[in-house]
Scaffold this motif. Structure first.
Motif, mmCIF file in Angstrom:
data_model
loop_
_atom_site.group_PDB
_atom_site.id
_atom_site.type_symbol
_atom_site.label_atom_id
_atom_site.label_comp_id
_atom_site.label_asym_id
_atom_site.label_seq_id
_atom_site.Cartn_x
_atom_site.Cartn_y
_atom_site.Cartn_z
ATOM 1 N N GLY A 173 0.708 -1.161 -0.036
ATOM 2 C CA GLY A 173 -0.074 -0.094 -0.187
ATOM 3 C C GLY A 173 0.802 1.255 -0.059
ATOM 4 N N PHE A 174 0.138 2.387 -0.465
ATOM 5 C CA PHE A 174 0.870 3.541 -0.291
ATOM 6 C C PHE A 174 1.548 4.220 1.047
ATOM 7 C CE2 PHE A 174 0.484 8.344 -0.263
ATOM 8 C CZ PHE A 174 1.528 8.595 -1.447
ATOM 9 N N GLY A 175 0.687 3.906 2.092
ATOM 10 C CA GLY A 175 1.196 4.173 3.332
ATOM 11 C C GLY A 175 2.191 3.651 3.816
ATOM 12 N N ALA A 176 2.241 2.068 3.708
ATOM 13 C CA ALA A 176 3.250 1.082 3.942
ATOM 14 C C ALA A 176 4.434 1.625 3.161
ATOM 15 C CB ALA A 176 2.944 -0.015 3.777
ATOM 16 N N GLY A 177 4.439 2.087 1.894
ATOM 17 C CA GLY A 177 5.643 2.338 1.237
ATOM 18 C C GLY A 177 6.143 3.382 1.682
ATOM 19 N N ASN A 178 5.239 4.516 1.842
ATOM 20 C CA ASN A 178 5.897 5.808 2.615
ATOM 21 C C ASN A 178 6.240 5.732 3.888
ATOM 22 O OD1 ASN A 178 5.588 7.961 0.564
ATOM 23 N ND2 ASN A 178 3.131 7.852 1.111
ATOM 24 N N ASN A 179 5.961 4.803 4.723
ATOM 25 C CA ASN A 179 6.624 4.315 5.959
ATOM 26 C C ASN A 179 8.032 3.787 5.805
ATOM 27 O OD1 ASN A 179 4.485 5.325 7.325
ATOM 28 N ND2 ASN A 179 3.506 3.437 7.670
ATOM 29 N N ALA A 180 8.151 2.837 4.765
ATOM 30 C CA ALA A 180 9.558 2.243 4.620
ATOM 31 C C ALA A 180 10.358 3.284 4.328
ATOM 32 C CB ALA A 180 9.458 1.214 3.536
ATOM 33 N N GLY A 181 10.147 4.142 3.549
ATOM 34 C CA GLY A 181 10.926 5.463 3.163
ATOM 35 C C GLY A 181 11.232 6.381 4.448
ATOM 36 N N ALA A 182 10.287 6.562 5.291
ATOM 37 C CA ALA A 182 10.381 7.258 6.362
ATOM 38 C C ALA A 182 11.282 6.795 7.455
ATOM 39 C CB ALA A 182 9.171 7.806 7.029
ATOM 40 N N LYS A 183 11.459 5.493 7.660
ATOM 41 C CA LYS A 183 12.054 4.801 8.631
ATOM 42 C C LYS A 183 13.824 5.188 8.290
ATOM 43 C CE LYS A 183 8.614 1.371 9.874
ATOM 44 N NZ LYS A 183 8.279 -0.206 9.236
ATOM 45 N N VAL A 184 14.080 5.120 6.982
ATOM 46 C CA VAL A 184 15.444 5.153 6.466
ATOM 47 C C VAL A 184 15.902 6.662 6.391
ATOM 48 C CG1 VAL A 184 15.666 3.157 5.948
ATOM 49 C CG2 VAL A 184 15.361 4.916 4.055
ATOM 50 N N SER A 185 14.813 7.771 6.606
ATOM 51 C CA SER A 185 15.124 9.186 6.137
ATOM 52 C C SER A 185 15.893 9.868 7.380
ATOM 53 C CB SER A 185 13.707 9.788 6.113
ATOM 54 O OG SER A 185 13.106 9.919 7.087
ATOM 55 N N GLN A 186 16.811 10.919 6.801
ATOM 56 C CA GLN A 186 17.421 11.596 8.069
ATOM 57 C C GLN A 186 17.002 13.122 8.136
ATOM 58 O OE1 GLN A 186 21.835 10.759 7.572
ATOM 59 N NE2 GLN A 186 21.030 9.617 5.613
ATOM 60 N N GLY A 187 15.979 13.585 7.168
ATOM 61 C CA GLY A 187 15.705 15.035 7.291
ATOM 62 C C GLY A 187 14.828 15.294 8.471
ATOM 63 N N GLU A 188 14.840 16.537 8.767
ATOM 64 C CA GLU A 188 13.992 17.182 9.558
ATOM 65 C C GLU A 188 12.531 17.105 9.438
ATOM 66 O OE1 GLU A 188 15.577 20.750 11.619
ATOM 67 O OE2 GLU A 188 17.373 20.491 10.296
ATOM 68 N N VAL A 189 12.556 17.377 7.945
ATOM 69 C CA VAL A 189 11.244 17.414 7.232
ATOM 70 C C VAL A 189 11.183 16.152 6.244
ATOM 71 C CG1 VAL A 189 9.603 18.871 5.874
ATOM 72 C CG2 VAL A 189 11.010 19.759 7.626
ATOM 73 N N ILE A 190 10.069 15.598 6.205
ATOM 74 C CA ILE A 190 9.653 14.540 5.192
ATOM 75 C C ILE A 190 8.660 15.098 4.148
ATOM 76 C CG2 ILE A 190 9.242 12.082 4.465
ATOM 77 C CD1 ILE A 190 10.066 11.467 7.505
ATOM 78 N N GLY A 191 9.138 14.961 2.955
ATOM 79 C CA GLY A 191 8.365 15.415 1.854
ATOM 80 C C GLY A 191 7.698 14.084 1.274
ATOM 81 N N PHE A 192 6.445 13.848 1.253
ATOM 82 C CA PHE A 192 5.685 12.583 0.603
ATOM 83 C C PHE A 192 5.328 13.098 -0.730
ATOM 84 C CE2 PHE A 192 5.437 11.531 5.200
ATOM 85 C CZ PHE A 192 6.225 10.527 5.050
ATOM 86 N N VAL A 193 5.898 12.744 -1.917
ATOM 87 C CA VAL A 193 5.463 13.137 -3.081
ATOM 88 C C VAL A 193 5.147 12.049 -4.321
ATOM 89 C CG1 VAL A 193 6.829 15.472 -2.925
ATOM 90 C CG2 VAL A 193 7.957 13.408 -3.964
ATOM 91 N N ASN A 194 4.374 12.385 -4.954
ATOM 92 C CA ASN A 194 4.095 11.391 -5.947
ATOM 93 C C ASN A 194 4.893 11.186 -7.127
ATOM 94 O OD1 ASN A 194 1.705 10.670 -4.532
ATOM 95 N ND2 ASN A 194 0.353 11.260 -5.896
ATOM 96 N N PRO A 195 5.309 10.081 -7.761
ATOM 97 C CA PRO A 195 6.234 10.060 -8.826
ATOM 98 C C PRO A 195 5.837 10.727 -9.880
ATOM 99 C CG PRO A 195 5.109 7.933 -8.585
ATOM 100 C CD PRO A 195 4.669 8.812 -7.475
ATOM 101 N N ASP A 196 4.334 11.355 -9.847
ATOM 102 C CA ASP A 196 4.009 11.812 -11.384
ATOM 103 C C ASP A 196 3.925 13.271 -10.783
ATOM 104 O OD1 ASP A 196 1.882 11.680 -9.361
ATOM 105 O OD2 ASP A 196 0.378 11.087 -10.974
ATOM 106 N N ILE A 197 4.709 13.854 -10.092
ATOM 107 C CA ILE A 197 5.016 15.178 -10.078
ATOM 108 C C ILE A 197 6.188 15.826 -10.686
ATOM 109 C CG2 ILE A 197 3.850 15.453 -7.806
ATOM 110 C CD1 ILE A 197 7.376 16.283 -7.752
#
Length: 289
Positions: A68-92
């Protein structure tokens, strides 16, 4: 790291590459920006080769099962290092530098939890940057395009779309990230609701002074299955938040019936499409209709 961009990709590597190239072109944070591509595509349609074509300095590629979309975003967030996370679609597609201003907004206002920016269609006309929260009023369906055109966002009854959702990382992690029981749709509403319940002073901002292009559905197909995903999430979210989900279901079904009546006057193919959709919904949600 100031901002981490998490992009959940699903097939369509060319669209992803266009997105990455635009990020590289307009990256005004340089090495303080990282990009994390989470690949939810089937194994034989992975987009890794497209991600590796990007010249972005800080980029990670994570193959993932499609939970799912949320689970995919969570996987990315877990390894992120930024103070702010930007969840953006690939079609932007970026058309101007945006990251330095977004980061500045979060630094200046410690209560800022979520920020979105203006989304434009490919022809640069206004797209949908936000929607009404759990809407059961026809006039809201009719007027949401106007509110987006005017940039009139009200955080009391609207939510920022997941195509450009910038979130303060510590708040996001503290509320438990996205609810992975939601496969797709309503994850933005759910996240916003949980952040506001835990952080009473949390603010949601729409920055209409910044913009990007959103191809709107460039990575997903409009289908009965997609609508079913939306309805399943709609019912789950309603139950979870003690909302009148039965009224919401009946409203959405009635709205499709109304559109069928309108299209029956101008397009037989559209009339047939809505007739089939209504029958599909009756078969899948008989307890509500």
């Amino acid at each position: 790291m100031k901002i981490s961009l998490v992009i959940v990709a699903y097939k369509n590597g060319n669209i992803l590459l266009d997105c990455l190239n635009s990020i590289e072109k307009y990256n005004d944070l340089k090495d303080d920006l990282e990009v994390i591509v989470v690949d939810n595509s089937p194994v034989n349609e992975r987009v890794e080769s497209f991600a590796k074509q990007s010249s972005i300095q800080n980029i990670q590629y994570i193959p993932s099962d499609n939970k799912g979309f949320g689970a995919g975003n969570n996987a990315g967030a877990k390894v992120s290092q930024g103070e702010v996370i930007g969840f953006v679609n690939p079609d932007i597609v970026l058309v101007e530098p945006i990251f330095k201003q977004i980061y500045s907004d979060f630094k200046k206002n410690s209560n800022l939890a979520i920020e979105g920016i203006r989304l434009l269609k490919k022809d640069l006309s206004p797209g949908y940057s936000f929607y009404f929260e759990y809407n059961t009023k026809v006039w809201r369906n009719w007027t949401i395009k106007l509110w987006n055109k005017l940039g009139r966002f009200n955080e009391k009854n609207m939510f920022i779309t997941g195509a450009n959702l910038f979130v303060r990382k510590d708040m996001f992690m503290n509320v438990g990230m996205f609810d992975e029981n939601i496969f797709m749709y309503f994850e933005e509403s759910d996240l916003t609701s949980r952040i506001k319940s835990i952080y009473p002073h949390a603010e949601v901002k729409f920055n209409k002074g910044l913009k990007m292009i959103h191809l709107e559905g460039g990575c997903t197909d409009a289908s009965k299955e997609r609508i079913k995903m939306s309805w399943d999430s709609m019912i789950y979210y309603g139950k979870k938040n003690h909302l009148n989900y039965k009224k919401k279901v009946r409203f959405e079904y009635g709205y499709y019936k109304f559109k069928k009546c309108i299209f029956s006057l101008i397009s037989q193919s559209k009339k047939k499409e809505y007739t089939e959709l209504l029958e599909f919904l009756k078969q899948n949600y008989p307890e509500y209709l």
